[in-house]
Write a protein that holds these residues in place. Structure first.
Motif, PDB file in Angstrom:
ATOM      1  N   SER A  19       0.852  -1.187   0.000  1.00 13.76           N
ATOM      2  CA  SER A  19       0.000   0.000   0.000  1.00 13.76           C
ATOM      3  C   SER A  19       0.890   1.241   0.000  1.00 13.76           C
ATOM      4  N   ARG A  24       0.267  -1.934   4.624  1.00 17.55           N
ATOM      5  CA  ARG A  24      -0.411  -3.158   4.194  1.00 17.55           C
ATOM      6  C   ARG A  24       0.303  -3.765   2.989  1.00 17.55           C
ATOM      7  N   GLU A  37      -2.083  -6.567   7.306  1.00 15.93           N
ATOM      8  CA  GLU A  37      -1.429  -5.470   7.996  1.00 15.93           C
ATOM      9  C   GLU A  37       0.024  -5.889   8.166  1.00 15.93           C
ATOM     10  N   SER A  66      -5.060   1.637  -4.268  1.00 15.11           N
ATOM     11  CA  SER A  66      -5.382   3.042  -4.490  1.00 15.11           C
ATOM     12  C   SER A  66      -4.578   3.876  -3.501  1.00 15.11           C
ATOM     13  N   ASP A  68      -5.481   5.945  -1.252  1.00 15.93           N
ATOM     14  CA  ASP A  68      -6.055   5.964   0.098  1.00 15.93           C
ATOM     15  C   ASP A  68      -6.054   4.585   0.755  1.00 15.93           C
ATOM     16  N   THR A  69      -5.547   3.575   0.072  1.00 18.77           N
ATOM     17  CA  THR A  69      -5.403   2.176   0.516  1.00 18.77           C
ATOM     18  C   THR A  69      -6.729   1.475   0.795  1.00 18.77           C
ATOM     19  N   LYS A  70      -7.846   2.043   0.383  1.00 18.24           N
ATOM     20  CA  LYS A  70      -9.152   1.425   0.627  1.00 18.24           C
ATOM     21  C   LYS A  70      -9.601   0.516  -0.516  1.00 18.24           C
ATOM     22  N   THR A  71      -8.956   0.677  -1.671  1.00 21.48           N
ATOM     23  CA  THR A  71      -9.378  -0.040  -2.872  1.00 21.48           C
ATOM     24  C   THR A  71      -8.199  -0.767  -3.500  1.00 21.48           C
ATOM     25  N   ASP A  93     -13.462  -3.067  -2.998  1.00 22.66           N
ATOM     26  CA  ASP A  93     -13.478  -2.431  -1.688  1.00 22.66           C
ATOM     27  C   ASP A  93     -12.843  -3.436  -0.728  1.00 22.66           C
ATOM     28  N   ILE A  94     -11.701  -3.104  -0.163  1.00 20.26           N
ATOM     29  CA  ILE A  94     -10.963  -4.041   0.684  1.00 20.26           C
ATOM     30  C   ILE A  94     -11.735  -4.375   1.958  1.00 20.26           C
ATOM     31  N   GLN A  95     -12.283  -3.371   2.624  1.00 21.53           N
ATOM     32  CA  GLN A  95     -12.972  -3.599   3.890  1.00 21.53           C
ATOM     33  C   GLN A  95     -14.182  -4.516   3.722  1.00 21.53           C
ATOM     34  N   ARG A  96     -14.940  -4.334   2.628  1.00 22.00           N
ATOM     35  CA  ARG A  96     -16.142  -5.150   2.414  1.00 22.00           C
ATOM     36  C   ARG A  96     -15.877  -6.393   1.548  1.00 22.00           C
TER      37      ARG A  96
END
Length: 181
Positions: A19, A24, A37, A66, A68-71, A93-96
């Motif tokens: 990331s 990450r 992580e 991405s 912002d490390t979210k994607t 979407d990494i979180q979902r």
């Protein structure tokens, strides 16, 4: 020097990406994607890039975080079709652990993926085409198809980068040289 090991797969990891914040790492084996992580090795996400699984034996060809490390952008070969493998590029979407945007279907898997620093654009270098694709990440619209011509065309592109202010885009041609747009 070894700080710790991350649990991997039954086989070896074939692709990895850090990331931008360095906190990450995404690892890929065939179609399985895992995001860890780095501090402590906690598994943050795990998903099959092909849900539902698409036979025969799809594989991921490129991965990028991405800014912002979210994607995660994932380039993949989905299946064999007449004329070669069908490829796709998806934003996850990494979180979902869910696809949020489908960007492309084509006949050439990406040799590389690269986000602009503001995250507004995603570039893909198809491995068997003479062009580079740029998409707007917000809506998945193809922003530009950059043709490689003359001494720069050929197959196997991958090296590319946006300038820090996102005003320039550079790509290496298979036959030498760097092209700036």
């Amino acid at each position: 020097f070894e700080s710790h090991r991350l649990p991997l797969y039954s086989g070896k990891a074939t692709l990895m990406a850090f990331s931008p914040d360095g906190l990450r790492v995404a690892t890929v084996y065939e179609q399985m994607v895992r995001v860890f992580e780095l501090d402590g090795g906690k598994l943050l996400a795990e998903f099959n890039a092909f849900e539902p699984r698409i036979p025969p034996s799809p594989w991921v060809s490129a991965v990028a975080f991405s800014p912002d490390t979210k994607t995660l952008a994932i380039g993949a070969v989905k299946r064999e079709v007449p004329g070669g493998p069908a490829m796709s590029v998806h934003l996850w979407d990494i979180q979902r652990s869910k696809v949020i945007r489908h960007l492309r279907e084509g006949l050439s898997p990406p040799g590389g993926l690269c986000f602009s620093h503001d995250g507004a654009l995603l570039a893909a270098s198809p491995s068997h085409e003479n062009s580079l694709k740029l998409w707007r990440t917000i809506d998945g619209i193809e922003f530009h198809d950059l043709k490689l011509t003359g001494d720069h065309h050929g197959h196997g592109h991958g090296a590319m980068a946006f300038s820090p202010d996102d005003k320039l885009f550079a790509a290496a041609g298979e036959k030498g040289g760097v092209i700036l747009w």
